[in-house]
Design an enzyme around this catalytic site. Sequence first.
Site, PDB file in Angstrom:
ATOM      1  CG  ASN A 469       0.968   8.022   3.817  1.00  0.00           C
ATOM      2  OD1 ASN A 469       2.078   7.753   3.915  1.00  0.00           O
ATOM      3  ND2 ASN A 469       0.177   7.680   2.713  1.00  0.00           N
ATOM      4  CE1 TYR A 470      -3.554  11.166   7.561  1.00  0.00           C
ATOM      5  CE2 TYR A 470      -5.207   9.944   8.579  1.00  0.00           C
ATOM      6  CZ  TYR A 470      -4.880  10.741   7.598  1.00  0.00           C
ATOM      7  OH  TYR A 470      -5.865  10.922   6.898  1.00  0.00           O
TER       8      TYR A 470
HETATM    9  C1  FAD Z   1      -1.808  18.710   5.533  1.00  0.00           C
HETATM   10  C2  FAD Z   1      -1.735  17.287   5.012  1.00  0.00           C
HETATM   11  C3  FAD Z   1      -2.800  16.654   4.750  1.00  0.00           C
HETATM   12  C4  FAD Z   1      -2.738  15.327   4.388  1.00  0.00           C
HETATM   13  N1  FAD Z   1      -3.955  14.698   3.885  1.00  0.00           N
HETATM   14  C5  FAD Z   1      -3.868  13.330   3.551  1.00  0.00           C
HETATM   15  C6  FAD Z   1      -5.035  12.937   3.112  1.00  0.00           C
HETATM   16  O1  FAD Z   1      -6.076  13.017   2.704  1.00  0.00           O
HETATM   17  N2  FAD Z   1      -4.896  11.344   2.999  1.00  0.00           N
HETATM   18  C7  FAD Z   1      -3.798  10.460   3.275  1.00  0.00           C
HETATM   19  O2  FAD Z   1      -3.819   9.331   3.240  1.00  0.00           O
HETATM   20  N3  FAD Z   1      -2.780  11.255   3.840  1.00  0.00           N
HETATM   21  C8  FAD Z   1      -2.605  12.566   3.997  1.00  0.00           C
HETATM   22  N4  FAD Z   1      -1.786  13.150   4.642  1.00  0.00           N
HETATM   23  C9  FAD Z   1      -0.505  12.337   5.116  1.00  0.00           C
HETATM   24  C10 FAD Z   1       0.459  12.151   3.737  1.00  0.00           C
HETATM   25  O3  FAD Z   1      -0.128  11.155   3.111  1.00  0.00           O
HETATM   26  C11 FAD Z   1       1.654  11.833   4.278  1.00  0.00           C
HETATM   27  O4  FAD Z   1       2.266  12.623   5.341  1.00  0.00           O
HETATM   28  C12 FAD Z   1       2.647  11.390   3.119  1.00  0.00           C
HETATM   29  O5  FAD Z   1       3.814  10.614   3.888  1.00  0.00           O
HETATM   30  C13 FAD Z   1       3.381  12.799   2.754  1.00  0.00           C
HETATM   31  O6  FAD Z   1       4.082  12.358   1.684  1.00  0.00           O
HETATM   32  P1  FAD Z   1       5.119  13.691   1.236  1.00  0.00           P
HETATM   33  O7  FAD Z   1       5.859  13.039   0.051  1.00  0.00           O
HETATM   34  O8  FAD Z   1       4.468  15.073   1.185  1.00  0.00           O
HETATM   35  O9  FAD Z   1       5.957  13.471   2.348  1.00  0.00           O
HETATM   36  P2  FAD Z   1       7.561  13.409   2.761  1.00  0.00           P
HETATM   37  O10 FAD Z   1       7.675  14.213   4.040  1.00  0.00           O
HETATM   38  O11 FAD Z   1       8.272  14.095   1.580  1.00  0.00           O
HETATM   39  O12 FAD Z   1       7.802  12.137   2.765  1.00  0.00           O
HETATM   40  C14 FAD Z   1       7.295  11.031   3.579  1.00  0.00           C
HETATM   41  C15 FAD Z   1       8.031   9.870   3.949  1.00  0.00           C
HETATM   42  O13 FAD Z   1       8.203   9.093   2.699  1.00  0.00           O
HETATM   43  C16 FAD Z   1       9.837   8.956   2.223  1.00  0.00           C
HETATM   44  N5  FAD Z   1       9.692   9.484   0.814  1.00  0.00           N
HETATM   45  C17 FAD Z   1       9.128  10.824   0.282  1.00  0.00           C
HETATM   46  N6  FAD Z   1       9.634  10.481  -1.209  1.00  0.00           N
HETATM   47  C18 FAD Z   1      10.157   9.350  -1.250  1.00  0.00           C
HETATM   48  C19 FAD Z   1      10.562   8.724  -2.419  1.00  0.00           C
HETATM   49  N7  FAD Z   1      10.699   9.404  -3.801  1.00  0.00           N
HETATM   50  N8  FAD Z   1      11.170   7.516  -2.406  1.00  0.00           N
HETATM   51  C20 FAD Z   1      11.416   6.952  -1.254  1.00  0.00           C
HETATM   52  N9  FAD Z   1      10.813   7.275  -0.015  1.00  0.00           N
HETATM   53  C21 FAD Z   1      10.233   8.600  -0.057  1.00  0.00           C
HETATM   54  C22 FAD Z   1      10.405  10.122   3.152  1.00  0.00           C
HETATM   55  O14 FAD Z   1      11.701  10.004   3.314  1.00  0.00           O
HETATM   56  C23 FAD Z   1       9.433   9.920   4.541  1.00  0.00           C
HETATM   57  O15 FAD Z   1       9.799   9.161   5.178  1.00  0.00           O
HETATM   58  C24 FAD Z   1      -1.742  14.444   4.814  1.00  0.00           C
HETATM   59  C25 FAD Z   1      -0.604  15.113   5.473  1.00  0.00           C
HETATM   60  C26 FAD Z   1      -0.632  16.512   5.667  1.00  0.00           C
HETATM   61  C27 FAD Z   1       0.515  17.359   6.486  1.00  0.00           C
END
Ligand code: FAD
Length: 529
Positions: A469-470
């Site tokens: 996730n990072y």
């Molecule tokens: C400000 C910030 C704080 C964070 N804090 C934490 C934390 O406390 N703990 C932690 O573990 N992580 C943390 N993260 C990391 C976060 O878990 C990942 O960036 C996560 O992938 C974000 O999910 P999203 O749906 O917002 O991202 P998106 O950019 O929408 O998706 C991330 C990836 O997953 C895929 N994806 C999204 N939705 C789906 C779906 N429905 N089906 C299939 N694939 C999909 C996308 O194509 C992409 O490859 C943080 C990130 C940020 C920017």
Amino acid sequence: MQISGSIFPFFLLAFILISGASSAHNNDFLECLTLQFQKSNSDSDSIYTPQNASYSSVLQSSIRNLRPASNSGQKPVVIITPENESQIQAAIYCSKKHGIQLKVRSGGHDYEGLSYISQTPFFIVDMRNLRSISIDTEKKTAWVQTGATLGELYYTIAAKSKTLAFTAGVCPTVGVGGHFSGGGYGMMSRKHGIAADHIIDAKVIDVNGRILDRKSMGEDLFWAIRGGGGTSFGIVVAFKIELIVIPQTVTVFNVTRTLEQNATQLVHRWQYVADKIDENLLLRLFIRSFTSSRNGKRTVGAFFTSLYLGPVDDLLPIMQEKFPELGLVKEDCTEMPWIESTLFFSGFQGESLDVLLNRTQVSTTYSKAKSDYVRKPISEYGLKNIWKFLIEEDENGAELQFSPYGGRINDFSESEIPFPHRSGNIFMIHYGVGWEDNAEFQRHINWIRRLFNFLARYVSKSPRAAYFNYRDLDIGMNNIKGNTSYTQASVWGFKYFNNNFRRLVHVKNKVDPSNFFRNEQSVPPVSLW
Ligand SMILES: Cc1cc2nc3c(=O)[nH]c(=O)nc-3n(C[C@H](O)[C@H](O)[C@H](O)COP(=O)(O)OP(=O)(O)OC[C@H]3O[C@@H](n4cnc5c(N)ncnc54)[C@H](O)[C@@H]3O)c2cc1C
Ligand SMILES: *[C@@H]1O[C@H](CO)[C@@H](O)[C@H](O)[C@H]1NC(C)=O
Ligand SMILES: *[C@@H]1O[C@H](CO)[C@@H](O)[C@H](O)[C@H]1NC(C)=O
Ligand SMILES: *[C@@H]1O[C@H](CO)[C@@H](O)[C@H](O)[C@H]1NC(C)=O
Ligand SMILES: *[C@@H]1O[C@H](CO)[C@@H](O)[C@H](O)[C@H]1NC(C)=O
Ligand SMILES: *[C@@H]1O[C@H](CO)[C@@H](O)[C@H](O)[C@H]1NC(C)=O
Ligand SMILES: *[C@@H]1O[C@H](CO)[C@@H](O)[C@H](O)[C@H]1NC(C)=O
């Protein structure tokens, strides 16, 4: 697993198809979408092309990091914001038919922007409208659609119950879709594990447009989407999760110690305590360099940002016994309901709970992040050398997070789900650097890469593990021109997933052998190592 020769020509074909795409192609694609939407009685309200006035604001809406989009030449041909499964099925159908790559976005927080950028013609399926949350307080379960944010989930649970909660990340605008499918670490992970540990069912749309649940998808695919990333396997529409039981009162604190206040010795000592202490207690460390207001000199501050699942009177004796050096006193601590603590940790303390529902973000910064796992404590000498890097980078521009493991995280075997970082890890390092003036982009990138290289001696080896996730496109990057992403996959694949990567490739081969669902770091359907 063997290289499957028969799959290769298809890739080449797909490549030619994609690289040959033109605006004529795009129009055909759009026509296809419109037609398919009509067939399912939908109008075009959820189709945005660059001609629509709101295209840009929809595209920008969940972009958190300005860096990825600033580097990429391509904008999505279309953005769709589906209201139901049939529109997603239409998107998959037309994407296949016209060779326009599909990217799915839930919360848009991907560190490398892989949910909304691409080097080839592509479109976005943005899940924002699929964000219903239904909670069964009796059974202590919930169905959560992937377009929901963590803030919406926490808010909705707390509105129904004072003793139920969920274990996931800190930032309220992170999306359920990316976060749960990639792991999901948060302030309760030592007591309750990560988000993916609590997924008990899911609704996924596969490459053939079929809508599958746990039973119909089978245990292999259900295993893969709990930490292996959603991207590679299908579109996850919803997850069913088991909620966790929390006490009505929790305790938070955030104490700062600078170098002058023995920060180095305390961080050193912390490494012997943080993964072993009572699992109701998570002592997270944020480390930054800033100018001291007392003497005007740059120093390093260690912020011990912590959650205890219980009252302060239970917390203090634990700290006194296991970590007296920190000198925590009652006045440092605040008791509150769990839901208030989510505001505290995301910097919204004192605001109304409604901020958890606010999906709007204003991003003005570019950033780059990386991760590591530490299995042996870093010496004081080592820590001092790390501080030198922090002092060298712009004030407040860089931050290290040390997130402790241990506790419940270790109760699972490495192969239980694809997330492999279990027993043996003391803590995870998150490296982050942010900037507002992009002219100095390269200096910041170089800085974080140098720091990361320096840390090699202190962190996990063979593989040097990283948290999926990072996301970090540096890992597995190959400088040799013409090397395919498949060879690179053998580098990042084992770092993110350890040996689980082999099973992920196996599942991918079974459910999506033509590699329809892909991005710059998706699981390949064949192994080439
Ligand atoms: C400000 C910030 C704080 C964070 N804090 C934490 C934390 O406390 N703990 C932690 O573990 N992580 C943390 N993260 C990391 C976060 O878990 C990942 O960036 C996560 O992938 C974000 O999910 P999203 O749906 O917002 O991202 P998106 O950019 O929408 O998706 C991330 C990836 O997953 C895929 N994806 C999204 N939705 C789906 C779906 N429905 N089906 C299939 N694939 C999909 C996308 O194509 C992409 O490859 C943080 C990130 C940020 C920017
Ligand atoms: C999908 O949603 C659209 C827009 O709300 C609606 O018009 C259509 O009838 C829905 N289709 C199905 C199959 O539910
Ligand atoms: C975008 O423009 C098209 C063509 O004018 C229109 O049919 C469609 O409804 C618009 N989409 C949105 C989301 O407004
Ligand atoms: C720092 O540590 C030294 C030696 O252990 C101790 O004497 C001193 O009081 C500590 N300083 C602070 C501010 O805690
Ligand atoms: C902890 O304190 C530091 C220093 O004052 C501050 O920058 C940080 O935002 C605080 N963290 C939380 C969660 O309050
Ligand atoms: C939501 O957050 C954004 C960004 O912080 C802010 O500008 C806006 O005012 C907030 N909206 C509400 C309704 O609070
Ligand atoms: C591609 O990269 C892999 C892994 O780094 C390496 O083993 C292989 O030799 C490279 N192939 C080419 C053609 O350079």
